[in-house]
Design an enzyme around this catalytic site. Structure first.
Site, PDB file in Angstrom:
ATOM      1  CB  SER A 157      -3.840  -0.910  -1.330  1.00 11.12           C
ATOM      2  OG  SER A 157      -3.256  -0.273  -0.223  1.00 11.12           O
ATOM      3  CE1 TYR A 213      -8.844   0.444   0.047  1.00  7.30           C
ATOM      4  CE2 TYR A 213      -6.724   0.240   1.163  1.00  7.30           C
ATOM      5  CZ  TYR A 213      -7.472   0.653   0.075  1.00  7.30           C
ATOM      6  OH  TYR A 213      -6.850   1.263  -0.996  1.00  7.30           O
TER       7      TYR A 213
END
Ligand SMILES: NC(=O)c1ccc[n+]([C@@H]2O[C@H](COP(=O)([O-])OP(=O)(O)OC[C@H]3O[C@@H](n4cnc5c(N)ncnc54)[C@H](OP(=O)(O)O)[C@@H]3O)[C@@H](O)[C@H]2O)c1
Length: 289
Positions: A157, A213
């Protein structure tokens, strides 16, 4: 298992194993790889969801898709919200119109407000996004190394870029790929979780908002580079799919799963001898920083 051998790929067939293949970007990656003639092992942690997804693809004339059950963490304690490292309220309804005029930052902010991060969700997020991926890679490594075209694409990401590590010394250390080790990554993740538990994330320079995350994807990026260094015969890369409308983003993204999947598949299908140890942002090579 009569008949099963006839559907086994030949020695020279291209085979892809996809984790989280039952929905979202993973399902699209399976569909697009199978459409390219690749034998796809669609894996999912839930057998019913996985079998249904594989049947759906076979119903689209993609007969090379087979299902295999795979829980990446190998731990029943990891809950459903693990990928995002957050706990979302059940049943948040969204529609396209509500995001019109909102940029990525505003959409991410909206998304974060729908959930909450606790120590448990943070721990699960790290377990799933980093240790889960690593666990699967370790298991498949002997097979990958025995292939003449072994490739690993870690779905990372843009939130895992090093700019999200606030501590400058740590940022430099994580970018010093010739000296970084897996053991050091374990230590970094341990200290992140300790700081989370002690309520000291901000004080120690961790990026707030989807903190687990981000740190898990930072670790995954670093691990990708370590693996690429250790195994020059493999192509090991990271792919950021873009901001995609999936359950993970509560459909707040800009891209469809088809488009996000394409950005991952582009990296998976790079020609032999292409880049390794690289980060791809929506299909284009980009910086880890
Ligand atoms: N969507 C985005 O904008 C975006 C952006 C950047 C990166 N990514 C990355 O893209 C990947 C796919 O995300 P997505 O957006 O497609 O999310 P998604 O639609 O929520 O799908 C997540 C998938 O992961 C599976 N999964 C969760 N925990 C698992 C476990 N412990 N073992 C095995 N499978 C597990 C889920 O299975 P269940 O159905 O059983 O829960 C599901 O198949 C993730 O790595 C995410 O970080 C997404």
């Amino acid at each position: 298992m009569e008949g099963a051998t006839s559907s086994l790929p030949s020695q020279s067939a291209r085979v892809a194993v996809v984790t989280g293949g039952n929905k979202g970007i993973g399902l699209e990656v399976c569909r697009q790889l199978a459409a390219d003639g690749i034998t796809v092992v669609l894996t999912a942690r839930d057998e019913t969801r996985g079998v249904e997804a594989a049947e759906k693809l076979r119903g689209m004339d993609l007969s090379t898709v087979v299902f295999h059950q795979l829980e990446v963490t190998d731990s029943s304690s990891v809950n459903n919200a693990a990928v995002g490292g957050m706990e979302y309220a059940q049943g948040v309804d969204t529609n396209e119109e509500q995001f019109v005029g909102m940029d990525a930052r505003q959409r991410l902010e909206w998304m974060r407000k729908q959930g909450r991060e606790t120590y448990d969700t943070a721990k699960n997020g790290v377990q799933t996004n980093y240790y889960g991926a690593k666990h699967v890679i370790q298991g498949l490594l002997p097979l990958l190394l025995s292939s003449s075209e072994g490739k690993i694409v870690n779905v990372s990401s843009a939130l895992g870029l090093l700019r999200f590590v606030g501590n400058e010394d740590l940022r430099k250390e994580l970018d010093d790929i010739d000296n970084l080790t897996e053991e050091r990554l374990d230590e970094v993740l341990d200290s992140f979780l300790k700081d989370f538990e002690a309520g000291e994330l901000e004080a120690h320079g961790w990026s707030m908002g989807s903190a687990a995350y981000k740190v898990a994807k930072v670790a995954m990026n670093a691990y990708t580079r370590i693996l690429a260094r250790k195994h020059p015969a493999l192509r090991v890369n990271c792919a950021h799919p873009g901001y995609v409308k999936t359950d993970l983003t509560i459909n707040s993204g800009f891209l469809t799963p088809d488009e996000g999947g394409r950005n991952v598949v582009t990296v998976a299908l790079l020609p032999d001898g292409g880049p390794t140890g690289a980060f791809f942002d929506e299909g284009k090579e980009a910086s880890f920083v």
